[in-house]
Design a protein around this motif. Structure first.
Motif, PDB file in Angstrom:
ATOM      1  N   CYS A  12       0.830  -1.208   0.000  1.00 59.49           N
ATOM      2  CA  CYS A  12       0.000   0.000   0.000  1.00 59.49           C
ATOM      3  C   CYS A  12       0.866   1.260   0.000  1.00 59.49           C
ATOM      4  N   LYS A  13       1.947   1.230   0.789  1.00 63.93           N
ATOM      5  CA  LYS A  13       2.828   2.395   0.864  1.00 63.93           C
ATOM      6  C   LYS A  13       3.491   2.665  -0.484  1.00 63.93           C
ATOM      7  N   ARG A  14       3.976   1.598  -1.133  1.00 64.54           N
ATOM      8  CA  ARG A  14       4.635   1.767  -2.431  1.00 64.54           C
ATOM      9  C   ARG A  14       3.688   2.378  -3.453  1.00 64.54           C
ATOM     10  N   ASN A  15       2.466   1.858  -3.500  1.00 66.30           N
ATOM     11  CA  ASN A  15       1.509   2.355  -4.484  1.00 66.30           C
ATOM     12  C   ASN A  15       1.069   3.775  -4.173  1.00 66.30           C
ATOM     13  N   ALA A  16       0.894   4.070  -2.877  1.00 62.46           N
ATOM     14  CA  ALA A  16       0.514   5.429  -2.491  1.00 62.46           C
ATOM     15  C   ALA A  16       1.608   6.414  -2.868  1.00 62.46           C
ATOM     16  N   LEU A  17       2.873   6.050  -2.615  1.00 64.30           N
ATOM     17  CA  LEU A  17       3.976   6.938  -2.944  1.00 64.30           C
ATOM     18  C   LEU A  17       4.119   7.110  -4.459  1.00 64.30           C
ATOM     19  N   TYR A  18       3.849   6.058  -5.186  1.00 65.66           N
ATOM     20  CA  TYR A  18       3.917   6.149  -6.648  1.00 65.66           C
ATOM     21  C   TYR A  18       2.969   7.237  -7.156  1.00 65.66           C
ATOM     22  N   TRP A  19       1.726   7.237  -6.656  1.00 62.96           N
ATOM     23  CA  TRP A  19       0.757   8.223  -7.103  1.00 62.96           C
ATOM     24  C   TRP A  19       1.024   9.596  -6.504  1.00 62.96           C
ATOM     25  N   LEU A  20       1.549   9.630  -5.280  1.00 62.59           N
ATOM     26  CA  LEU A  20       1.917  10.921  -4.692  1.00 62.59           C
ATOM     27  C   LEU A  20       3.011  11.587  -5.524  1.00 62.59           C
ATOM     28  N   GLU A  21       3.965  10.792  -5.974  1.00 66.77           N
ATOM     29  CA  GLU A  21       5.030  11.362  -6.798  1.00 66.77           C
ATOM     30  C   GLU A  21       4.455  11.937  -8.088  1.00 66.77           C
ATOM     31  N   LYS A  22       3.499  11.244  -8.688  1.00 69.30           N
ATOM     32  CA  LYS A  22       2.865  11.750  -9.912  1.00 69.30           C
ATOM     33  C   LYS A  22       2.179  13.100  -9.657  1.00 69.30           C
ATOM     34  N   LEU A  23       1.567  13.229  -8.493  1.00 64.41           N
ATOM     35  CA  LEU A  23       0.775  14.421  -8.193  1.00 64.41           C
ATOM     36  C   LEU A  23       1.595  15.586  -7.643  1.00 64.41           C
ATOM     37  N   LEU A  24       2.608  15.256  -6.795  1.00 62.10           N
ATOM     38  CA  LEU A  24       3.260  16.302  -6.007  1.00 62.10           C
ATOM     39  C   LEU A  24       4.717  16.582  -6.372  1.00 62.10           C
ATOM     40  N   ALA A  25       5.295  15.795  -7.250  1.00 63.12           N
ATOM     41  CA  ALA A  25       6.726  15.956  -7.554  1.00 63.12           C
ATOM     42  C   ALA A  25       7.032  17.373  -8.036  1.00 63.12           C
ATOM     43  N   ARG A  26       8.068  17.961  -7.449  1.00 65.99           N
ATOM     44  CA  ARG A  26       8.469  19.322  -7.797  1.00 65.99           C
ATOM     45  C   ARG A  26       9.632  19.278  -8.785  1.00 65.99           C
ATOM     46  N   GLU A  27       9.694  20.277  -9.614  1.00 69.60           N
ATOM     47  CA  GLU A  27      10.796  20.367 -10.570  1.00 69.60           C
ATOM     48  C   GLU A  27      12.099  20.594  -9.818  1.00 69.60           C
ATOM     49  N   VAL A  28      13.109  19.821 -10.154  1.00 68.52           N
ATOM     50  CA  VAL A  28      14.399  19.927  -9.474  1.00 68.52           C
ATOM     51  C   VAL A  28      15.155  21.153  -9.986  1.00 68.52           C
ATOM     52  N   LEU A  29      15.655  21.933  -9.028  1.00 68.82           N
ATOM     53  CA  LEU A  29      16.408  23.142  -9.361  1.00 68.82           C
ATOM     54  C   LEU A  29      17.906  22.898  -9.226  1.00 68.82           C
ATOM     55  N   ALA A  30      18.671  23.610 -10.016  1.00 64.78           N
ATOM     56  CA  ALA A  30      20.120  23.615  -9.846  1.00 64.78           C
ATOM     57  C   ALA A  30      20.470  24.619  -8.749  1.00 64.78           C
ATOM     58  N   PRO A  31      21.558  24.399  -8.017  1.00 66.49           N
ATOM     59  CA  PRO A  31      21.943  25.344  -6.955  1.00 66.49           C
ATOM     60  C   PRO A  31      22.032  26.792  -7.446  1.00 66.49           C
ATOM     61  N   ALA A  32      22.444  26.974  -8.702  1.00 61.90           N
ATOM     62  CA  ALA A  32      22.584  28.334  -9.238  1.00 61.90           C
ATOM     63  C   ALA A  32      21.241  29.046  -9.356  1.00 61.90           C
ATOM     64  N   GLN A  33      20.151  28.280  -9.329  1.00 57.50           N
ATOM     65  CA  GLN A  33      18.821  28.874  -9.446  1.00 57.50           C
ATOM     66  C   GLN A  33      18.275  29.356  -8.097  1.00 57.50           C
ATOM     67  N   VAL A  34      18.999  29.117  -7.044  1.00 56.19           N
ATOM     68  CA  VAL A  34      18.563  29.521  -5.713  1.00 56.19           C
ATOM     69  C   VAL A  34      19.037  30.935  -5.430  1.00 56.19           C
ATOM     70  N   ASN A  35      18.117  31.798  -5.106  1.00 56.06           N
ATOM     71  CA  ASN A  35      18.451  33.171  -4.746  1.00 56.06           C
ATOM     72  C   ASN A  35      18.668  33.218  -3.230  1.00 56.06           C
ATOM     73  N   LEU A  36      19.910  33.098  -2.800  1.00 52.21           N
ATOM     74  CA  LEU A  36      20.212  33.049  -1.374  1.00 52.21           C
ATOM     75  C   LEU A  36      19.829  34.337  -0.660  1.00 52.21           C
ATOM     76  N   ALA A  37      19.842  35.433  -1.365  1.00 54.92           N
ATOM     77  CA  ALA A  37      19.541  36.730  -0.745  1.00 54.92           C
ATOM     78  C   ALA A  37      18.094  36.820  -0.284  1.00 54.92           C
ATOM     79  N   GLU A  38      17.193  36.043  -0.884  1.00 61.08           N
ATOM     80  CA  GLU A  38      15.785  36.122  -0.510  1.00 61.08           C
ATOM     81  C   GLU A  38      15.419  35.153   0.624  1.00 61.08           C
ATOM     82  N   ILE A  39      16.391  34.381   1.094  1.00 61.33           N
ATOM     83  CA  ILE A  39      16.119  33.420   2.159  1.00 61.33           C
ATOM     84  C   ILE A  39      16.221  34.122   3.510  1.00 61.33           C
TER      85      ILE A  39
END
Length: 395
Positions: A12-39
């Motif tokens: 059940c956990k595997r299948n739930a995570l499979y669908w959660l990943e489909k729904l909630l997965a975020r686009e992976v950013l490169a470190p250079a895309q992080v604006n440290l000044a706004e943190i």
């Protein structure tokens, strides 16, 4: 029956995570895309794993404070871990996650929810020893623009750690656990200053400990050796007979006062120790973590097993000799020259001799003759000093 239920649960956990990943997965950013000044607001999530694992992660707090000196830093931890970061100079806010369901009330759940949704810019999940789905879900609900964690320990059935949009690379070579934690924040350019574990005590806590110790027979002159004889894992315990033999030698030959510590379910160990020695040690009954920690600082040095207590002492820069059995100290021993580890030749604690522990202890006492309480520089609080605990990545 239990095995069958476990298989159903994992399916059940595997299948739930499979669908959660489909729904909630975020686009992976490169470190250079992080604006440290706004943190401006940073949340560190480490409500999983054991006490020692959490303390090994405290160098991350120091690194974050150095790199984001004006940021508001919060930590999301279990109740027991909260004692480690109480009065911590690098922590502005503590978010409590109650491990047991009976501890939750509507008021506590609402309080945590409000803190989570207060507006975090960066959430960091320190998933080094294990990967907690609960920690990932909490990070998701923080709604931070950036969620950072390790690429390691992907859940079964998932392509990647999809709750994060910043994935820190995992080094294949063996590394100390403090380094593993620091690797995660180094991914976005955070520069660590040291790898020393850090915990702070207040002046009031130290004074209360001093008064209690006086009541129990401690005096401030002469050699004081602490011995914590317990460990949650039986295989991590040095034989109690050897603890007693060492204590007897130190008492007879050096006139040492011995402070005896043990855990709340380890009264049998303390009783056996007292039967084996021919003097009366000062017994420190199991108590709250910070009260025990304050007592540690009045010891010239401590002898202990490979357990969370070892990391509490190291975080306060109390010199210690730790006996390791099944676990390799190169990966887990506190970093710093005032902390020595003795590793069983056959990966058992019993193979470490009393003579070896005594020799290591005497070496420490020559190098660090004063107890930490006597060296406290600040009238309000003191902790492990990175300057004396060794530089980053030195083991």
């Amino acid at each position: 029956m239990a095995h069958a239920w476990y298989r159903v649960e994992q399916f059940c956990k595997r299948n739930a995570l499979y669908w959660l990943e489909k729904l909630l997965a975020r686009e992976v950013l490169a470190p250079a895309q992080v604006n440290l000044a706004e943190i401006k607001r940073i949340l560190v999530v480490r409500q999983h794993d054991m006490l020692g694992d959490f303390i090994l992660a405290t160098p991350v707090l120091s690194a974050l404070r150095h790199n984001f000196p004006r940021a508001h830093i919060g930590v999301l931890v279990r109740e027991y871990f909260a004692e480690v970061v109480t009065a911590h100079a690098e922590v502005d806010e503590i978010l409590l996650f109650h491990e047991h369901g009976t501890r939750w009330t509507l008021r506590r759940a609402w309080s945590l929810w409000r803190q989570l949704r207060r507006g975090w810019d960066l959430t960091i999940v320190l998933n080094t020893v294990s990967h907690s789905l609960t920690s990932d879900v909490l990070a998701y609900f923080s709604k931070a623009k950036y969620v950072l964690g390790s690429e390691h320990r992907v859940f079964e059935g998932c392509a990647r750690n999809f709750f994060y949009n910043l994935l820190a690379p995992y080094a294949a070579e063996e590394k100390h656990q403090s380094e593993r934690n620091l690797d995660i924040v180094c991914h976005i350019g955070v520069q660590p200053q040291h790898a020393a574990e850090v915990m702070y005590l207040t002046r009031i806590e130290r004074e209360r400990a001093r008064l209690k110790l006086h009541e129990w027979g401690w005096h401030s002159h002469g050699l004081v050796i602490g011995m914590h004889v317990g460990a949650g894992k039986i295989a991590n315990r040095w034989p109690i007979e050897k603890f007693a033999e060492l204590a007897q030698q130190l008492h007879e030959e050096l006139g040492a006062q011995v402070l005896l510590f043990w855990g709340k379910n380890e009264n049998d160990l303390a009783e056996k120790f007292c039967r084996l020695v021919r003097f009366a040690p000062i017994k420190i009954m199991p108590t709250a973590l910070r009260e025990m920690a304050a007592c540690f600082t009045f010891c010239n040095a401590l002898v202990c097993n490979d357990t969370g207590v070892m990391h509490v002492c190291a975080a306060l820069n109390v010199p210690l000799v730790a006996i390791f059995g099944p676990t390799p100290p190169a990966l887990w021993k506190p970093i710093g020259e005032s902390f020595l580890a003795l590793y069983g030749r056959d990966q058992t604690t019993a193979s470490v001799s009393v003579g070896e522990v005594r020799a290591a202890l005497l070496t420490l006492l020559k190098k660090f003759p004063q107890p930490q309480a006597a060296l406290a520089a600040s009238p309000d609080s003191f902790s492990n000093s990175p300057a004396t605990a060794g530089n980053a990545f030195q083991s």
